[in-house]
Design an enzyme around this catalytic site. Structure first.
Site, PDB file in Angstrom:
ATOM      1  N   LYS A 207      32.731  -6.610   5.315  1.00  0.00           N
ATOM      2  CA  LYS A 207      32.857  -8.052   5.547  1.00  0.00           C
ATOM      3  C   LYS A 207      31.763  -8.536   6.498  1.00  0.00           C
ATOM      4  O   LYS A 207      31.075  -9.497   6.228  1.00  0.00           O
ATOM      5  CB  LYS A 207      34.243  -8.301   6.141  1.00  0.00           C
ATOM      6  CG  LYS A 207      34.641  -9.729   6.297  1.00  0.00           C
ATOM      7  CD  LYS A 207      36.122  -9.796   6.666  1.00  0.00           C
ATOM      8  CE  LYS A 207      36.487 -11.152   7.216  1.00  0.00           C
ATOM      9  NZ  LYS A 207      37.908 -11.238   7.567  1.00  0.00           N
ATOM     10  N   GLU A 213      30.031   2.644  11.185  1.00  0.00           N
ATOM     11  CA  GLU A 213      30.243   3.716  10.210  1.00  0.00           C
ATOM     12  C   GLU A 213      29.606   3.359   8.868  1.00  0.00           C
ATOM     13  O   GLU A 213      28.898   4.166   8.250  1.00  0.00           O
ATOM     14  CB  GLU A 213      31.744   3.948   9.979  1.00  0.00           C
ATOM     15  CG  GLU A 213      32.500   4.516  11.155  1.00  0.00           C
ATOM     16  CD  GLU A 213      33.035   3.451  12.116  1.00  0.00           C
ATOM     17  OE1 GLU A 213      32.505   2.314  12.117  1.00  0.00           O
ATOM     18  OE2 GLU A 213      33.963   3.783  12.873  1.00  0.00           O
ATOM     19  N   GLY A 269      40.506  -8.032   6.396  1.00  0.00           N
ATOM     20  CA  GLY A 269      40.063  -6.775   5.794  1.00  0.00           C
ATOM     21  C   GLY A 269      41.178  -6.046   5.063  1.00  0.00           C
ATOM     22  O   GLY A 269      41.040  -5.644   3.902  1.00  0.00           O
ATOM     23  N   ARG A 270      42.317  -5.886   5.723  1.00  0.00           N
ATOM     24  CA  ARG A 270      43.404  -5.099   5.114  1.00  0.00           C
ATOM     25  C   ARG A 270      44.129  -5.847   4.010  1.00  0.00           C
ATOM     26  O   ARG A 270      45.043  -5.303   3.394  1.00  0.00           O
ATOM     27  CB  ARG A 270      44.374  -4.629   6.202  1.00  0.00           C
ATOM     28  CG  ARG A 270      44.913  -5.724   7.094  1.00  0.00           C
ATOM     29  CD  ARG A 270      45.538  -5.129   8.353  1.00  0.00           C
ATOM     30  NE  ARG A 270      45.962  -6.124   9.323  1.00  0.00           N
ATOM     31  CZ  ARG A 270      45.154  -6.696  10.222  1.00  0.00           C
ATOM     32  NH1 ARG A 270      43.867  -6.406  10.244  1.00  0.00           N
ATOM     33  NH2 ARG A 270      45.616  -7.572  11.096  1.00  0.00           N
ATOM     34  N   GLU A 355      48.229  -2.165  11.753  1.00  0.00           N
ATOM     35  CA  GLU A 355      47.163  -2.996  12.312  1.00  0.00           C
ATOM     36  C   GLU A 355      47.642  -4.445  12.429  1.00  0.00           C
ATOM     37  O   GLU A 355      47.202  -5.195  13.295  1.00  0.00           O
ATOM     38  CB  GLU A 355      45.893  -2.916  11.445  1.00  0.00           C
ATOM     39  CG  GLU A 355      44.649  -3.356  12.181  1.00  0.00           C
ATOM     40  CD  GLU A 355      43.361  -2.946  11.483  1.00  0.00           C
ATOM     41  OE1 GLU A 355      42.541  -2.240  12.095  1.00  0.00           O
ATOM     42  OE2 GLU A 355      43.174  -3.330  10.316  1.00  0.00           O
ATOM     43  N   HIS A 386      59.448  19.529   0.580  1.00  0.00           N
ATOM     44  CA  HIS A 386      59.249  20.915   0.999  1.00  0.00           C
ATOM     45  C   HIS A 386      58.556  20.996   2.355  1.00  0.00           C
ATOM     46  O   HIS A 386      58.047  22.045   2.737  1.00  0.00           O
ATOM     47  CB  HIS A 386      58.444  21.672  -0.061  1.00  0.00           C
ATOM     48  CG  HIS A 386      59.201  21.780  -1.346  1.00  0.00           C
ATOM     49  ND1 HIS A 386      59.922  22.898  -1.693  1.00  0.00           N
ATOM     50  CD2 HIS A 386      59.405  20.875  -2.343  1.00  0.00           C
ATOM     51  CE1 HIS A 386      60.513  22.696  -2.869  1.00  0.00           C
ATOM     52  NE2 HIS A 386      60.214  21.468  -3.275  1.00  0.00           N
ATOM     53  N   LYS A 506      35.545   0.887  20.121  1.00  0.00           N
ATOM     54  CA  LYS A 506      34.221   0.649  19.516  1.00  0.00           C
ATOM     55  C   LYS A 506      33.201   0.362  20.610  1.00  0.00           C
ATOM     56  O   LYS A 506      32.078   0.866  20.587  1.00  0.00           O
ATOM     57  CB  LYS A 506      34.271  -0.591  18.606  1.00  0.00           C
ATOM     58  CG  LYS A 506      34.923  -0.403  17.270  1.00  0.00           C
ATOM     59  CD  LYS A 506      34.603  -1.641  16.419  1.00  0.00           C
ATOM     60  CE  LYS A 506      35.639  -1.881  15.361  1.00  0.00           C
ATOM     61  NZ  LYS A 506      35.481  -3.162  14.675  1.00  0.00           N
TER      62      LYS A 506
HETATM   63  C1  G6Q Z   1      41.087  -4.838   8.649  1.00  0.00           C
HETATM   64  C2  G6Q Z   1      40.206  -4.643   9.773  1.00  0.00           C
HETATM   65  C3  G6Q Z   1      39.262  -3.478   9.647  1.00  0.00           C
HETATM   66  C4  G6Q Z   1      38.013  -3.756   8.839  1.00  0.00           C
HETATM   67  C5  G6Q Z   1      37.020  -2.633   9.057  1.00  0.00           C
HETATM   68  C6  G6Q Z   1      35.768  -2.804   8.272  1.00  0.00           C
HETATM   69  O1  G6Q Z   1      41.898  -5.710   8.536  1.00  0.00           O
HETATM   70  O2  G6Q Z   1      39.563  -5.818  10.067  1.00  0.00           O
HETATM   71  O3  G6Q Z   1      39.877  -2.333   9.123  1.00  0.00           O
HETATM   72  O4  G6Q Z   1      38.320  -3.891   7.490  1.00  0.00           O
HETATM   73  O5  G6Q Z   1      36.719  -2.557  10.434  1.00  0.00           O
HETATM   74  O6  G6Q Z   1      35.121  -3.981   8.622  1.00  0.00           O
HETATM   75  P1  G6Q Z   1      33.922  -4.534   7.770  1.00  0.00           P
HETATM   76  O7  G6Q Z   1      34.438  -4.865   6.407  1.00  0.00           O
HETATM   77  O8  G6Q Z   1      33.424  -5.747   8.493  1.00  0.00           O
HETATM   78  O9  G6Q Z   1      32.901  -3.439   7.708  1.00  0.00           O
END
Ligand code: G6Q
Length: 540
Positions: A207, A213, A269-270, A355, A386, A506
């Site tokens: 986003k 990462e 994001g989620r 989250e 199990h 972070k």
């Molecule tokens: C989700 C969070 C988080 C996000 C990641 C990746 O709701 O905001 O998990 O999706 O940190 O972020 P980017 O899409 O900006 O790389």
């Protein structure tokens, strides 16, 4: 208002007090209609919540709590595009991503109808997905794509990764899908190990397009491609597309913004699987199936928005969760899908739920004096049986659980599905009704072993079933949990759509990065200093 401030909350607490000796055995024996009365249907799903430690009165009182908290208005505020994500001043409109059968959906902050943009991106994704699927999208050397590698993390990884596995029966099998998320280079290296760069397409999903990462992995992927093509930078356009809200950052990275699929800051994001973040899934299952999935989401959205609380699946599951979490003291919630295709669903839900509602201040910033989000965990059945089910059956912890299953299998081989579902039904029965000491004795068990072989029962479960795992039932399932999380956040009075709690780590990592490769003096605590020192010494 939070749940504890409502008048009905004291009634819920009183119910729990008078139901101290609640017994599922007794409740079922007393009421032959219990299962029928506690079964709800929506969007292809059936929820049987009769094996929970509640009676009709407790459910009524819980619904009264929801009413007093203004749940209906809060739901409307989300669907109407109000900026309910106040700490980031954003609308929360993931529901617009699938509102394809309706009219305008307006972001109340900007006054803009978001639907034309939603449809435009969906069409662009469909064109691109068709090109990749048909083989007409070619790599730099003219070979069609065989490997689609999504690079993203968190919300830009868990949804598509989980969904691509879940809907594998509908996917185009000559394409291989992989997901690289971890900054640990092992993830990238092992993923591309047997891949031919000429047949590999990277979807860089971020986003913000600044996530450490993802940027590390994307750069490494670019180097991997460029190395193969002797540094010919024209290859990047053929092997990389971006999924992002940040066109400038995408351009900086070197991806042609013509190959960028956008989304918007009102998609968390989620909650982003039904947006362009789902591009890998759309390539896998095709645009038509993707739209069927969106239809399933939309059916559950409609149900959530319009069904009365007593018939409302997400609301019912949320209220039950609140009863265990806030009244009976449960710390966790297990999600147990009896379908191998849903193997990653618990991991996906961990993010969605933890989250969103893992917060400890209310909307006015005051420390909460009530419990908020539970620890969510789970594994696909029957593997869990199990492993950790021992604790579910005989441990000292209260662990409410959702059992998710399908009447039909995509792989009807031998007796597998009968055996799988026999276990599915047996587990909730055993958890609910247990086995008394007298029943154990009646089997001739030596007295010393009786306590060890006794099952108290009264361990609560929801059973969620659908006919088949299809794109539509899958979409509805995800929406069901999204809305469950929404309802709980509304009653706990927390902001469910921000995630400030992931920031501190972070920031500290950014500070430590240069310290790991320098010899400068360290000014952390003695533990962190020593650990960094050890790393430096090992990498000199
Ligand atoms: C989700 C969070 C988080 C996000 C990641 C990746 O709701 O905001 O998990 O999706 O940190 O972020 P980017 O899409 O900006 O790389």
């Amino acid at each position: 208002m939070n749940l504890t401030e409502t008048k009905a909350w004291s009634a819920v607490l009183a119910d729990a007090e008078s139901n101290r000796d609640f017994s599922l055995r007794a409740a079922f024996a007393a009421d032959p209609n219990r299962a029928a009365d506690m079964t709800l249907e929506a969007a292809g799903w059936t929820l049987d919540y009769s094996k929970n430690l509640v009676d009709a009165k407790t459910m009524r009182d819980l619904r009264a709590v929801a009413d007093e908290c203004g749940l209906k208005d809060k739901i409307e505020a989300m669907f109407n595009g109000e900026h309910i994500n106040e700490t980031e001043d954003r609308a929360v409109l993931h529901v617009a991503l699938r509102a394809l059968s309706g009219g305008a959906v307006v972001d109340r902050g900007t006054g803009e109808d978001v639907m034309p943009g939603v449809r435009k991106v969906l069409d662009a994704m469909a064109n691109f997905a068709d090109e990749v699927r048909s083989g007409s999208w070619k790599g730099h050397s003219g070979k069609p794509v065989r490997n689609v590698v999504n690079i993203g993390i968190g919300g830009s990884d868990l949804g598509p990764c989980m969904a691509t596995l879940a809907l594998a029966p509908f996917s185009q099998r000559n394409l291989r899908f992989a997901f690289v998320s971890n900054v640990d280079a092992t993830h990238f290296a092992e993923t591309v190990r047997d891949m031919d760069p000429e047949e590999t397409l990277f979807l860089v999903a971020s986003k913000t397009f600044t996530t450490l990462e993802t940027m590390d992995n994307a750069k490494t992927a670019r180097e991997w491609i460029l190395k193969h093509y002797d540094g010919d930078s024209a290859a990047v356009a053929k092997h990389f597309v971006a999924i992002s809200t940040a066109a400038d950052e995408v351009a900086k990275f070197g991806i042609d913004t013509a190959n960028m699929f956008g989304f918007w800051n009102w998609v968390g994001g989620r909650y982003s699987l039904p947006s362009a973040i789902g591009l890998s899934l759309m390539i896998a299952i095709g645009p038509d199936r993707f739209r069927e999935m969106l239809g399933g989401y939309e059916a559950m959205d409609r149900h959530f928005r319009t069904a009365p609380l007593e018939k409302n699946l997400p609301v019912t599951m949320a209220l039950l969760g609140i009863y265990y979490n806030n009244v009976l003291g449960a710390q966790s919630h297990a999600v147990l899908p009896y379908d191998q295709y849903l193997a990653r669903f618990p991991a996906y839900l961990q993010q969605l739920d933890m989250e969103s509602n893992g917060k400890s201040v209310d909307k006015r910033g005051r420390r909460v004096s009530w419990q908020t989000g539970p620890i969510v965990w789970g594994e696909p059945g029957t593997n869990g049986q199990h492993a950790f089910y021992q604790l579910l059956h005989q441990g000292t912890k209260l662990v409410p659980a959702d059992f998710i299953g399908f009447m039909r299998s995509h792989n009807p081989i031998g007796d597998h599905h009968v055996h799988l579902m026999a276990n599915f039904f047996a587990q909730t029965e055993a958890l609910a009704f247990g086995k008394t000491a007298d029943e154990v004795r009646a089997e001739g068990t030596p007295e010393a072993l009786v306590p060890h072989k006794t099952f108290t029962g009264n361990r609560p479960t929801n059973t969620l079933v659908a006919l088949e795992l299809t794109p539509a039932t899958f979409g509805a399932l995800v929406a069901l949990y999204e809305h469950k999380v929404f309802v709980q956040g509304a009653l706990w009075d927390v902001f469910s759509f921000d995630q400030w709690g992931v920031q501190l780590g972070k920031v500290l990592a950014k500070r430590i990065i240069p310290e790991l490769t320098a010899d400068s003096p360290l000014a952390h605590d003695s533990s962190t200093n020593a650990l960094i020192g050890r790393f430096r010494a090992a990498n000199r």
